[in-house]
Design a protein around this motif. Structure first.
Motif, PDB file in Angstrom:
ATOM      1  N   UNK A   1       6.516   7.486  -2.628  1.00  0.00           N
ATOM      2  CA  UNK A   1       7.163   8.553  -3.395  1.00  0.00           C
ATOM      3  C   UNK A   1       6.497   9.900  -3.136  1.00  0.00           C
ATOM      4  N   UNK A   2       5.186   9.890  -3.005  1.00  0.00           N
ATOM      5  CA  UNK A   2       4.460  11.122  -2.687  1.00  0.00           C
ATOM      6  C   UNK A   2       4.937  11.715  -1.366  1.00  0.00           C
ATOM      7  N   UNK A   3       5.307  10.841  -0.434  1.00  0.00           N
ATOM      8  CA  UNK A   3       5.777  11.284   0.883  1.00  0.00           C
ATOM      9  C   UNK A   3       7.303  11.382   0.945  1.00  0.00           C
ATOM     10  N   UNK A   4       7.945  11.181  -0.228  1.00  0.00           N
ATOM     11  CA  UNK A   4       9.412  11.270  -0.324  1.00  0.00           C
ATOM     12  C   UNK A   4      10.091  10.357   0.691  1.00  0.00           C
ATOM     13  N   UNK A   5       9.578   9.125   0.763  1.00  0.00           N
ATOM     14  CA  UNK A   5      10.109   8.129   1.696  1.00  0.00           C
ATOM     15  C   UNK A   5      10.330   6.808   0.964  1.00  0.00           C
ATOM     16  N   UNK A   6      11.312   6.036   1.406  1.00  0.00           N
ATOM     17  CA  UNK A   6      11.433   4.656   0.966  1.00  0.00           C
ATOM     18  C   UNK A   6      10.464   3.815   1.785  1.00  0.00           C
ATOM     19  N   UNK A   7      10.188   2.593   1.309  1.00  0.00           N
ATOM     20  CA  UNK A   7       9.212   1.759   2.006  1.00  0.00           C
ATOM     21  C   UNK A   7       9.644   0.298   1.977  1.00  0.00           C
ATOM     22  N   UNK A   8       9.438  -0.366   3.088  1.00  0.00           N
ATOM     23  CA  UNK A   8       9.693  -1.792   3.217  1.00  0.00           C
ATOM     24  C   UNK A   8       8.351  -2.482   3.412  1.00  0.00           C
ATOM     25  N   UNK A   9       8.059  -3.487   2.580  1.00  0.00           N
ATOM     26  CA  UNK A   9       6.766  -4.169   2.605  1.00  0.00           C
ATOM     27  C   UNK A   9       6.900  -5.523   3.296  1.00  0.00           C
ATOM     28  N   UNK A  10       5.961  -5.816   4.187  1.00  0.00           N
ATOM     29  CA  UNK A  10       5.944  -7.098   4.893  1.00  0.00           C
ATOM     30  C   UNK A  10       4.586  -7.756   4.753  1.00  0.00           C
ATOM     31  N   UNK A  11       4.592  -9.075   4.653  1.00  0.00           N
ATOM     32  CA  UNK A  11       3.379  -9.848   4.420  1.00  0.00           C
ATOM     33  C   UNK A  11       3.415 -11.111   5.265  1.00  0.00           C
TER      34      UNK A  11
ATOM     35  N   UNK B   1      -9.305   7.264   5.903  1.00  0.00           N
ATOM     36  CA  UNK B   1      -8.052   6.712   6.425  1.00  0.00           C
ATOM     37  C   UNK B   1      -7.209   6.002   5.371  1.00  0.00           C
ATOM     38  N   UNK B   2      -7.779   5.751   4.191  1.00  0.00           N
ATOM     39  CA  UNK B   2      -7.062   4.998   3.172  1.00  0.00           C
ATOM     40  C   UNK B   2      -6.156   5.899   2.321  1.00  0.00           C
ATOM     41  N   UNK B   3      -5.110   5.301   1.784  1.00  0.00           N
ATOM     42  CA  UNK B   3      -4.247   6.027   0.856  1.00  0.00           C
ATOM     43  C   UNK B   3      -5.045   6.402  -0.384  1.00  0.00           C
ATOM     44  N   UNK B   4      -4.613   7.465  -1.048  1.00  0.00           N
ATOM     45  CA  UNK B   4      -5.261   7.890  -2.287  1.00  0.00           C
ATOM     46  C   UNK B   4      -5.155   6.798  -3.347  1.00  0.00           C
ATOM     47  N   UNK B   5      -4.117   5.971  -3.257  1.00  0.00           N
ATOM     48  CA  UNK B   5      -3.854   4.951  -4.270  1.00  0.00           C
ATOM     49  C   UNK B   5      -4.675   3.674  -4.088  1.00  0.00           C
TER      50      UNK B   5
END
Length: 301
Positions: free
Chosen positions: A145-155, A241-245
């Motif tokens: 959301x911070x980057x105003x993008x949708x995201x697809x998660x894979x595991x 290199x890590x996300x703020x979250x």
């Protein structure tokens, strides 16, 4: 759109100590990996595959199924890795730099485990997995959301029975949280399961999870064998290199929790070095855990 590839840090079982006969695997459980713009995912996968085929050329050629051969993160980040195979650590560092240059970030979320046997801690392994996955998804959605993008998660792939059992809980969490936290709409679907043997990106997520796991081990265990993970000459590029979250959630501790690259700090807030004797040196670990449990009950009351 962003693509997030994650894998497990540790496992969901109980933890007592590194020298315990049964409960000694990992002091925390969670997820780690990386997030990358979809337009760069194929390029990054090609770089990873090329580096892997160069560094592990002989092993891949000797494998029964070379196209499915993979090097596990636990092997890359083994206890004596800087001595036995420093070249693999250099490759990892190069891949992290490549990722960030492509606009990607590393990511993690993990929960410190209460110390004790399953009976002592009233362990629910399914609940531990659900809680960690929920927090990981929350933080990935916030990053997107911070980057105003949708995201697809894979595991990494799990068996079909387990996948079907977990899926409803993930749907329920995402949909149930959306009204209060609209950033959850950034998650296109619950995590998709991908066979790591066929995915360079899932393999790299496994490497990231192993790297993060070693740093968490160093921060949580006084006698950790992974102090080298904080040496900037070994893994330099992870810092910043890590996300703020990204976060390590502590269990009933009196110090602040760890965020983004702080787990790679040489200083250990849980084991400060004062002029006198450490408080931790005078307290039995099990007794300390009982004291934290009592404090938790009083807090709830």
């Amino acid at each position: 759109m962003l693509l997030a590839y994650i894998d497990e840090i540790g496992e969901t079982g109980a933890f007592v100590s590194r020298d315990h006969d049964h409960y000694s695997t990992s002091p925390a459980f969670g997820y780690a990996g990386f997030i990358i713009p979809e337009g760069k995912a194929r390029d990054f996968g090609a770089v990873f595959d090329g580096e892997k085929r160069t560094v592990f050329k002989r092993l891949i050629e000797q494998a029964d199924h070379p196209g499915r051969w993979e090097r596990k993160g636990a092997e890359v980040f083994s206890v004596r890795a800087p001595e036995t195979h420093p070249g693999q650590l250099r490759v990892f560092d190069h891949l992290v730099r490549t990722l960030t240059h492509m606009g990607g970030n590393l990511f993690y979320y993990a929960d410190e485990k209460p110390i004790g046997t399953p009976k002592q801690t009233r362990l629910d392994r399914d609940d531990r997995e659900r809680q960690a996955m929920r927090e990981a998804l929350n933080r990935i959605a916030r990053h997107a959301d911070t980057h105003e993008q949708n995201v697809l998660v894979m595991i990494d792939q799990i068996n079909e029975k387990e996948r079907k059992r977990r899926l409803p809980a993930m749907y329920e969490h995402i949909l149930g949280r959306t009204k209060e936290y609209p950033e959850m709409r950034r998650l296109v679907e619950p995590p998709m399961h991908v066979d790591s043997a066929l995915s360079a990106s899932i393999q790299f997520a496994d490497w990231v999870a192993a790297c993060v796991g070693r740093a968490i081990d160093y921060q949580l265990l006084k006698e950790s064998a992974y102090s080298w993970i904080t040496d900037t000459r070994v893994v330099k590029s992870v810092r910043g290199s890590f996300t703020h979250e990204s976060k390590l959630h502590l269990h009933l501790r009196s110090v602040g929790e760890f965020h983004h690259s702080q787990i790679f700090s040489r200083e250990r807030p849980l084991f400060p070095i004062p002029g006198g004797q450490l408080v931790g040196d005078m307290t039995d670990p099990m007794a300390a855990e009982k004291m934290r449990a009592i404090a938790a009950k009083m807090h709830k009351g």
